[in-house]
Design a protein around this motif. Structure first.
Motif, PDB file in Angstrom:
ATOM      1  N   ALA A 111       0.837  -1.205   0.000  1.00 11.68           N
ATOM      2  CA  ALA A 111       0.000   0.000   0.000  1.00 11.68           C
ATOM      3  C   ALA A 111       0.872   1.255   0.000  1.00 11.68           C
ATOM      4  O   ALA A 111       1.844   1.358   0.749  1.00 11.68           O
ATOM      5  CB  ALA A 111      -0.913   0.005   1.214  1.00 11.68           C
ATOM      6  N   GLY A 112       0.522   2.203  -0.857  1.00  8.41           N
ATOM      7  CA  GLY A 112       1.317   3.423  -0.943  1.00  8.41           C
ATOM      8  C   GLY A 112       0.547   4.552  -1.606  1.00  8.41           C
ATOM      9  O   GLY A 112      -0.478   4.340  -2.254  1.00  8.41           O
ATOM     10  N   ALA A 113       1.068   5.755  -1.419  1.00  8.27           N
ATOM     11  CA  ALA A 113       0.454   6.943  -2.016  1.00  8.27           C
ATOM     12  C   ALA A 113       1.548   7.899  -2.432  1.00  8.27           C
ATOM     13  O   ALA A 113       2.695   7.796  -1.987  1.00  8.27           O
ATOM     14  CB  ALA A 113      -0.480   7.622  -1.015  1.00  8.27           C
ATOM     15  N   THR A 114       1.205   8.828  -3.305  1.00 10.19           N
ATOM     16  CA  THR A 114       2.165   9.844  -3.718  1.00 10.19           C
ATOM     17  C   THR A 114       1.491  11.209  -3.715  1.00 10.19           C
ATOM     18  O   THR A 114       0.268  11.322  -3.561  1.00 10.19           O
ATOM     19  CB  THR A 114       2.742   9.534  -5.111  1.00 10.19           C
ATOM     20  N   TRP A 115       2.306  12.244  -3.861  1.00 13.55           N
ATOM     21  CA  TRP A 115       1.806  13.612  -3.903  1.00 13.55           C
ATOM     22  C   TRP A 115       2.804  14.434  -4.683  1.00 13.55           C
ATOM     23  O   TRP A 115       3.999  14.354  -4.432  1.00 13.55           O
ATOM     24  CB  TRP A 115       1.644  14.179  -2.486  1.00 13.55           C
ATOM     25  N   GLY A 116       2.333  15.209  -5.654  1.00 15.13           N
ATOM     26  CA  GLY A 116       3.247  15.997  -6.465  1.00 15.13           C
ATOM     27  C   GLY A 116       2.858  17.457  -6.527  1.00 15.13           C
ATOM     28  O   GLY A 116       1.686  17.786  -6.740  1.00 15.13           O
ATOM     29  N   ASN A 126      -1.331  16.844   3.486  1.00 16.66           N
ATOM     30  CA  ASN A 126      -1.467  16.011   2.287  1.00 16.66           C
ATOM     31  C   ASN A 126      -0.131  15.760   1.591  1.00 16.66           C
ATOM     32  O   ASN A 126       0.144  14.663   1.126  1.00 16.66           O
ATOM     33  CB  ASN A 126      -2.441  16.660   1.298  1.00 16.66           C
ATOM     34  N   GLY A 127       0.686  16.779   1.529  1.00 19.68           N
ATOM     35  CA  GLY A 127       1.943  16.654   0.801  1.00 19.68           C
ATOM     36  C   GLY A 127       3.007  15.883   1.535  1.00 19.68           C
ATOM     37  O   GLY A 127       3.936  15.362   0.915  1.00 19.68           O
ATOM     38  N   SER A 183       8.137  13.908  -0.747  1.00 17.29           N
ATOM     39  CA  SER A 183       7.798  12.984   0.338  1.00 17.29           C
ATOM     40  C   SER A 183       7.749  11.547  -0.170  1.00 17.29           C
ATOM     41  O   SER A 183       8.121  10.614   0.548  1.00 17.29           O
ATOM     42  CB  SER A 183       6.461  13.366   0.978  1.00 17.29           C
ATOM     43  N   TYR A 184       7.324  11.358  -1.402  1.00 18.62           N
ATOM     44  CA  TYR A 184       7.267  10.016  -1.980  1.00 18.62           C
ATOM     45  C   TYR A 184       8.666   9.424  -2.098  1.00 18.62           C
ATOM     46  O   TYR A 184       8.917   8.293  -1.670  1.00 18.62           O
ATOM     47  CB  TYR A 184       6.602  10.065  -3.355  1.00 18.62           C
ATOM     48  N   ALA A 185       9.598  10.196  -2.659  1.00 21.21           N
ATOM     49  CA  ALA A 185      10.969   9.704  -2.816  1.00 21.21           C
ATOM     50  C   ALA A 185      11.590   9.388  -1.456  1.00 21.21           C
ATOM     51  O   ALA A 185      12.237   8.350  -1.273  1.00 21.21           O
ATOM     52  CB  ALA A 185      11.804  10.737  -3.569  1.00 21.21           C
ATOM     53  N   ALA A 186      11.389  10.298  -0.496  1.00 28.48           N
ATOM     54  CA  ALA A 186      11.944  10.078   0.844  1.00 28.48           C
ATOM     55  C   ALA A 186      11.321   8.843   1.492  1.00 28.48           C
ATOM     56  O   ALA A 186      12.015   8.049   2.144  1.00 28.48           O
ATOM     57  CB  ALA A 186      11.702  11.308   1.716  1.00 28.48           C
ATOM     58  N   SER A 187      10.019   8.661   1.306  1.00 34.99           N
ATOM     59  CA  SER A 187       9.338   7.513   1.916  1.00 34.99           C
ATOM     60  C   SER A 187       9.811   6.199   1.311  1.00 34.99           C
ATOM     61  O   SER A 187       9.932   5.183   2.013  1.00 34.99           O
ATOM     62  CB  SER A 187       7.820   7.652   1.754  1.00 34.99           C
TER      63      SER A 187
END
Length: 286
Positions: A111-116, A126-127, A183-187
């Motif tokens: 499970a995952g999500a992204t934000w751009g 959210n970001g 945040s996606y890359a860091a996560s």
């Protein structure tokens, strides 16, 4: 006079089979999770639990999986909707799974999500928090809460498996600029390193922990970025093997890591990008 050859061969006919195994796939209602769930079932799993936040999406995925023509007798996918970003929901998920089985052999924490957005427009809720809560905290606590079930039948000869979904964005540099996914890359860097740490923590409990790091695969999450770069065909030309990821690529990696064939892989990451991340470091053009 002929000498008898001193050759002993091992039976590898079932080296990638998962007959009778029980699997849980978070984020399993679409995209990479659904492809992996399909691979797990077709490799012989007896039960594959599909969980994601939306109940309707889980039900649709389970219906499609159970309609596959090559499942083992009695094998089935089971829908258990849950929000993997919340600890209370993860605990409820475990209890729901326990209603059907007393053990789990394979956990795909996907499970995952992204934000751009532009750097200056990244907001806290959210970001940042939403992405980190699901992609890192949710993965950790999903593994923690499922560990009692994962150790129920694990052994040196038959260890349970945990697989986490990272990304090439967690190895190289992800999307920046107008659609920066900081945040996606860091996560994703965090979750791959978490897998290395948990491989050492859980290995003695006979649980192997590994990660996959996909490049571009067409999915709802990635569609915007792929289309912004000219579509699948154009983006595929940037990779040494000439294409983007396909469903069988992620399904095969997850099946391998879950099988006897992957029984000596622990704390590692399989990169699924056709070599693009390596090619991007090339000093000169071909």
């Amino acid at each position: 006079m002929s000498a008898k050859a001193d050759v002993q061969l091992t039976d590898f006919s079932s080296i990638f089979r998962l007959d009778g195994k029980v699997a849980v796939v978070s984020g399993g209602s679409r995209g990479l999770g659904l492809h992996a769930a399909s691979g797990l079932l077709q490799a012989g799993c007896s039960k594959v639990f599909i969980t994601s936040r939306k109940a309707s999406a889980c039900e649709e995925a389970v219906a499609a999986l159970n309609a596959l023509p090559n499942l083992a007798p009695g094998a089935k996918a089971i829908s258990v909707p849950a929000d993997s970003s919340k600890l209370s929901e993860i605990e409820r998920l475990v209890k729901e799974v326990q209603k059907h089985t007393d053990h789990v052999d394979i956990l795909f924490a996907n499970a995952g999500a992204t934000w751009g957005s532009e750097f200056e427009k990244v907001d806290e809720k959210n970001g940042w928090d939403k992405v980190m809560d699901l992609n890192v905290k949710g993965v950790f606590f999903t593994i923690q809460k499922f560990t009692p079930l994962l150790t129920k039948r694990s052994s040196v000869e038959s260890p349970s498996r945990v697989i986490v979904t990272g990304s090439v964005a967690g190895i190289g540099v992800g999307s920046i600029g107008a659609v920066g996914a900081y945040s996606y890359a860091a996560s994703k860097a965090a979750v791959l390193h978490l897998a290395r740490n948990l491989a050492i923590e859980l290995g003695p409990r006979h649980i192997l922990v590994n990660g996959i790091a996909p490049g571009f695969f067409m999915s709802k999450m990635a569609a915007g970025l792929i289309n912004a770069q000219g579509g699948e065909e154009e983006l595929g030309k940037q990779s040494p093997n000439g294409r983007v990821g396909r469903p069988e690529d992620v399904a095969a990696a997850v099946v391998f890591l879950s099988s006897r064939g992957g029984g000596h892989v622990n704390g590692d990451t399989i990169v699924l990008d056709g070599g693009k991340i390596l090619g991007s470091n090339r000093l000169e053009k071909l």
